[in-house]
Design a protein around this motif. Structure first.
Motif, PDB file in Angstrom:
ATOM      1  N   ILE A 150       0.930  -1.251   0.081  1.00 23.24           N
ATOM      2  CA  ILE A 150       0.158   0.005  -0.065  1.00 23.24           C
ATOM      3  C   ILE A 150       0.995   1.278   0.122  1.00 23.24           C
ATOM      4  O   ILE A 150       1.910   1.386   0.856  1.00 23.24           O
ATOM      5  CB  ILE A 150      -0.906  -0.139   1.265  1.00 23.24           C
ATOM      6  N   SER A 151       0.761   2.278  -1.011  1.00 19.35           N
ATOM      7  CA  SER A 151       1.478   3.427  -1.019  1.00 19.35           C
ATOM      8  C   SER A 151       0.769   4.431  -1.769  1.00 19.35           C
ATOM      9  O   SER A 151       0.458   4.135  -2.950  1.00 19.35           O
ATOM     10  CB  SER A 151       2.720   3.016  -1.567  1.00 19.35           C
ATOM     11  N   ALA A 152       0.407   5.494  -1.378  1.00 20.74           N
ATOM     12  CA  ALA A 152      -0.329   6.524  -2.029  1.00 20.74           C
ATOM     13  C   ALA A 152       0.356   6.684  -3.260  1.00 20.74           C
ATOM     14  O   ALA A 152      -0.026   7.022  -4.630  1.00 20.74           O
ATOM     15  CB  ALA A 152      -0.674   7.831  -1.063  1.00 20.74           C
ATOM     16  N   SER A 153       1.640   7.149  -3.204  1.00 23.71           N
ATOM     17  CA  SER A 153       2.587   7.566  -4.525  1.00 23.71           C
ATOM     18  C   SER A 153       2.845   6.398  -5.246  1.00 23.71           C
ATOM     19  O   SER A 153       3.016   6.777  -6.603  1.00 23.71           O
ATOM     20  CB  SER A 153       4.160   8.122  -3.821  1.00 23.71           C
ATOM     21  N   GLY A 154       2.865   5.283  -4.857  1.00 24.73           N
ATOM     22  CA  GLY A 154       3.024   4.075  -5.604  1.00 24.73           C
ATOM     23  C   GLY A 154       4.761   4.033  -5.719  1.00 24.73           C
ATOM     24  O   GLY A 154       4.886   2.812  -6.546  1.00 24.73           O
ATOM     25  N   ARG A 155       5.331   4.646  -5.163  1.00 27.56           N
ATOM     26  CA  ARG A 155       6.989   4.771  -5.215  1.00 27.56           C
ATOM     27  C   ARG A 155       7.581   4.222  -4.080  1.00 27.56           C
ATOM     28  O   ARG A 155       8.688   4.224  -3.760  1.00 27.56           O
ATOM     29  CB  ARG A 155       7.392   6.008  -5.662  1.00 27.56           C
ATOM     30  N   ILE A 174      -0.600  -7.774  -4.671  1.00 21.60           N
ATOM     31  CA  ILE A 174      -1.370  -6.703  -4.959  1.00 21.60           C
ATOM     32  C   ILE A 174      -0.785  -5.451  -4.576  1.00 21.60           C
ATOM     33  O   ILE A 174      -0.113  -5.330  -3.604  1.00 21.60           O
ATOM     34  CB  ILE A 174      -2.747  -6.937  -4.171  1.00 21.60           C
ATOM     35  N   GLY A 175      -0.733  -4.582  -5.586  1.00 17.09           N
ATOM     36  CA  GLY A 175      -0.316  -3.284  -5.259  1.00 17.09           C
ATOM     37  C   GLY A 175      -1.337  -2.241  -5.360  1.00 17.09           C
ATOM     38  O   GLY A 175      -2.070  -2.068  -6.347  1.00 17.09           O
ATOM     39  N   LEU A 176      -1.525  -1.246  -4.267  1.00 15.10           N
ATOM     40  CA  LEU A 176      -2.625  -0.342  -4.223  1.00 15.10           C
ATOM     41  C   LEU A 176      -1.843   0.722  -4.051  1.00 15.10           C
ATOM     42  O   LEU A 176      -1.177   1.253  -3.343  1.00 15.10           O
ATOM     43  CB  LEU A 176      -3.445  -0.803  -2.984  1.00 15.10           C
ATOM     44  N   SER A 177      -2.142   1.906  -5.268  1.00 15.43           N
ATOM     45  CA  SER A 177      -1.806   3.202  -4.960  1.00 15.43           C
ATOM     46  C   SER A 177      -2.800   4.037  -5.692  1.00 15.43           C
ATOM     47  O   SER A 177      -3.606   3.800  -6.058  1.00 15.43           O
ATOM     48  CB  SER A 177      -0.348   3.246  -5.970  1.00 15.43           C
ATOM     49  N   CYS A 178      -2.341   5.445  -5.624  1.00 14.38           N
ATOM     50  CA  CYS A 178      -3.331   6.572  -6.075  1.00 14.38           C
ATOM     51  C   CYS A 178      -2.633   7.294  -7.261  1.00 14.38           C
ATOM     52  O   CYS A 178      -2.981   8.395  -7.372  1.00 14.38           O
ATOM     53  CB  CYS A 178      -3.529   7.184  -4.803  1.00 14.38           C
ATOM     54  N   ASN A 179      -1.436   6.741  -7.740  1.00 17.51           N
ATOM     55  CA  ASN A 179      -1.252   7.280  -8.949  1.00 17.51           C
ATOM     56  C   ASN A 179      -1.137   6.391 -10.203  1.00 17.51           C
ATOM     57  O   ASN A 179      -0.840   5.346 -10.054  1.00 17.51           O
ATOM     58  CB  ASN A 179       0.230   7.687  -8.926  1.00 17.51           C
ATOM     59  N   GLN A 213      -7.790   4.507  -0.026  1.00 18.37           N
ATOM     60  CA  GLN A 213      -7.096   3.147   0.295  1.00 18.37           C
ATOM     61  C   GLN A 213      -7.893   2.514   1.352  1.00 18.37           C
ATOM     62  O   GLN A 213      -8.058   1.348   1.379  1.00 18.37           O
ATOM     63  CB  GLN A 213      -5.758   3.686   1.175  1.00 18.37           C
ATOM     64  N   LYS A 214      -8.562   3.500   2.450  1.00 16.72           N
ATOM     65  CA  LYS A 214      -9.465   2.709   3.437  1.00 16.72           C
ATOM     66  C   LYS A 214     -10.434   1.971   2.812  1.00 16.72           C
ATOM     67  O   LYS A 214     -11.007   0.942   3.190  1.00 16.72           O
ATOM     68  CB  LYS A 214     -10.000   3.699   4.254  1.00 16.72           C
ATOM     69  N   LEU A 215     -11.247   2.583   1.513  1.00 18.75           N
ATOM     70  CA  LEU A 215     -12.350   2.039   0.940  1.00 18.75           C
ATOM     71  C   LEU A 215     -11.964   0.707   0.230  1.00 18.75           C
ATOM     72  O   LEU A 215     -12.550  -0.468   0.344  1.00 18.75           O
ATOM     73  CB  LEU A 215     -12.844   2.959  -0.022  1.00 18.75           C
ATOM     74  N   VAL A 216     -10.780   0.906  -0.394  1.00 23.94           N
ATOM     75  CA  VAL A 216     -10.442  -0.370  -1.055  1.00 23.94           C
ATOM     76  C   VAL A 216     -10.005  -1.523   0.126  1.00 23.94           C
ATOM     77  O   VAL A 216     -10.415  -2.761  -0.234  1.00 23.94           O
ATOM     78  CB  VAL A 216      -9.279  -0.077  -1.891  1.00 23.94           C
ATOM     79  N   LEU A 217      -9.434  -0.957   1.015  1.00 19.40           N
ATOM     80  CA  LEU A 217      -9.059  -2.108   2.102  1.00 19.40           C
ATOM     81  C   LEU A 217     -10.320  -2.798   2.613  1.00 19.40           C
ATOM     82  O   LEU A 217     -10.163  -4.035   2.942  1.00 19.40           O
ATOM     83  CB  LEU A 217      -8.284  -1.715   3.186  1.00 19.40           C
ATOM     84  N   ASN A 218     -11.264  -1.967   2.879  1.00 17.65           N
ATOM     85  CA  ASN A 218     -12.437  -2.652   3.601  1.00 17.65           C
ATOM     86  C   ASN A 218     -13.209  -3.643   2.596  1.00 17.65           C
ATOM     87  O   ASN A 218     -13.665  -4.458   2.912  1.00 17.65           O
ATOM     88  CB  ASN A 218     -13.723  -1.236   3.548  1.00 17.65           C
ATOM     89  N   MET A 219     -12.997  -3.398   1.114  1.00 14.57           N
ATOM     90  CA  MET A 219     -13.559  -4.335   0.196  1.00 14.57           C
ATOM     91  C   MET A 219     -12.617  -5.404   0.139  1.00 14.57           C
ATOM     92  O   MET A 219     -13.366  -6.673   0.209  1.00 14.57           O
ATOM     93  CB  MET A 219     -13.412  -3.652  -1.291  1.00 14.57           C
ATOM     94  N   LEU A 220     -11.444  -5.423   0.188  1.00 19.45           N
ATOM     95  CA  LEU A 220     -10.600  -6.782   0.045  1.00 19.45           C
ATOM     96  C   LEU A 220     -10.852  -7.480   1.461  1.00 19.45           C
ATOM     97  O   LEU A 220     -11.078  -8.726   1.096  1.00 19.45           O
ATOM     98  CB  LEU A 220      -9.203  -6.059   0.334  1.00 19.45           C
ATOM     99  N   SER A 221     -10.771  -6.822   2.507  1.00 19.72           N
ATOM    100  CA  SER A 221     -10.985  -7.916   3.535  1.00 19.72           C
ATOM    101  C   SER A 221     -12.482  -8.227   3.959  1.00 19.72           C
ATOM    102  O   SER A 221     -12.688  -9.655   4.020  1.00 19.72           O
ATOM    103  CB  SER A 221     -10.606  -7.117   4.997  1.00 19.72           C
ATOM    104  N   THR A 222     -13.381  -7.483   3.718  1.00 21.74           N
ATOM    105  CA  THR A 222     -14.791  -7.912   3.862  1.00 21.74           C
ATOM    106  C   THR A 222     -15.293  -8.785   2.766  1.00 21.74           C
ATOM    107  O   THR A 222     -15.860  -9.811   3.361  1.00 21.74           O
ATOM    108  CB  THR A 222     -15.726  -6.495   3.861  1.00 21.74           C
ATOM    109  N   ILE A 223     -15.066  -8.486   1.559  1.00 25.07           N
ATOM    110  CA  ILE A 223     -15.473  -9.498   0.516  1.00 25.07           C
ATOM    111  C   ILE A 223     -14.808 -10.799   0.422  1.00 25.07           C
ATOM    112  O   ILE A 223     -15.307 -11.923   0.088  1.00 25.07           O
ATOM    113  CB  ILE A 223     -15.539  -8.833  -0.838  1.00 25.07           C
ATOM    114  N   THR A 224     -13.423 -10.673   0.650  1.00 27.22           N
ATOM    115  CA  THR A 224     -12.873 -11.883   1.018  1.00 27.22           C
ATOM    116  C   THR A 224     -13.541 -12.744   2.118  1.00 27.22           C
ATOM    117  O   THR A 224     -13.663 -13.990   1.752  1.00 27.22           O
ATOM    118  CB  THR A 224     -11.176 -11.626   1.184  1.00 27.22           C
TER     119      THR A 224
END
Length: 313
Positions: A150-155, A174-179, A213-224
């Motif tokens: 998890i990294s907002a910058s993706g770097r 899985i790589g979660l970023s915002c760029n 990131q919080k919204l996506v992590l909510n999905m990853l754990s909850t839907i899994t």
């Protein structure tokens, strides 16, 4: 020019190219506006986040299905990040045991710099790929596991290093970023890039990027966990009753699932050592506690499958 100066110049140029670091001239007077105006502006910025997440839903769903498949075979879910991103991973992981009755070792959050970094910045920790590899080695990561960098910058080197080390071991990554076009997404098998745009405060990625990131992590754990049978409909039937509020919630969940009266609910919970899922099965499947436990074991914890088996019992 010294090597240190050259490094800083290169990093500055790298940051200048990131959407999450872009300067918003229209907000240059934000400190002179009224509090209500600033709040309205922030709220308007936040409103754009769900749409950015929506654009990545197919990628998110594919990552979830792959994660659930690994976890069904005994693999773990491991989040790895630095700063806000790391804290969000630790937060999501820590909510899984009380919500879904997972073992604390089943969903883990790693933050660059270790537990002290949850409340205090640990200088330089995010800059080390080797530190990420060491942290994953310490938890004995295997090819059965899933690692989410998890990294907002993706770097961020720590997040990229975690993904690279995990992928080399054969783990799902899985790589979660915002760029867009991030190094983190490129390093992972499943790249998720939620592009929320520049922040109200330049570079403060705990804002829109953190929300995304919080919204996506909510999905990853909850839907899994839904895929793993940790729910019955939209009821948390694997909830762990560790305090008065959760004990009351347990009884309410059994009532919602079965429509049973209070005395029946109490008797069912008593017969199943307080296990909500088991109690529901005894009431709806009309079986005793030990039989409910056996049926759930055979159905790998999926209550609907256990109920069907109870009907044929």
């Amino acid at each position: 020019m010294t090597s240190s100066t050259a490094d800083h110049t290169g990093l500055r140029a790298e940051l200048d190219a990131l959407t999450t670091e872009a300067f918003r001239p229209e907000f240059a007077d934000i400190d002179r506006r009224s509090t209500l105006d600033i709040a309205r502006t922030m709220n308007g910025e936040d409103a754009a986040v769900p749409a950015a997440v929506a654009a990545q839903l197919p990628r998110i769903a594919a990552a979830i299905d792959a994660t659930a498949e690994r976890m069904a075979r005994g693999g773990r879910l491991v989040y790895a990040g630095a700063g806000t991103a790391g804290r969000l991973g630790v937060l999501d992981a820590s909510e899984c045991p009380p919500t879904f009755n997972t073992d604390p070792a089943e969903v883990l959050g790693l933050i660059a710099g270790g537990p002290p970094a949850m409340v205090t910045a640990v200088e330089g920790a995010e800059d080390s790929k080797d530190l990420a590899a060491e942290d994953l080695t310490a938890i004995r990561l295997t090819g059965q596991d899933t690692v989410v960098g998890i990294s907002a910058s993706g770097r961020t080197p720590y997040a990229i290093g975690a993904v690279e080390h995990a992928r080399a071991l054969g783990a799902l990554t899985i790589g979660l970023s915002c760029n867009a076009g991030s190094a983190l997404a490129a390093a992972a098998e499943h790249g998720i890039e939620v592009v929320v745009g520049p922040e109200l405060l330049t570079g403060s990625t705990r804002l829109k990027a953190g929300t995304a990131q919080k919204l996506v992590l909510n999905m990853l754990s909850t839907i899994t966990m839904i895929r793993l049978g940790k729910t019955y409909g939209n009821l948390m039937v694997d909830v762990r009753a560790t305090n008065d509020k959760l004990r009351a919630r347990s009884r309410r969940i059994v009532a919602l699932a079965t429509g049973a009266a209070e005395p029946e609910i109490e008797a069912a919970l008593a017969a199943t050592n307080g296990e909500v899922k088991n109690a529901i099965l005894t009431l709806l499947g009309k079986v005793d506690g030990p039989t409910a436990a056996l049926l759930l074991e055979k159905s790998h914890g999926h209550l609907r499958d256990a109920l069907e088996a109870a009907g044929n019992h």
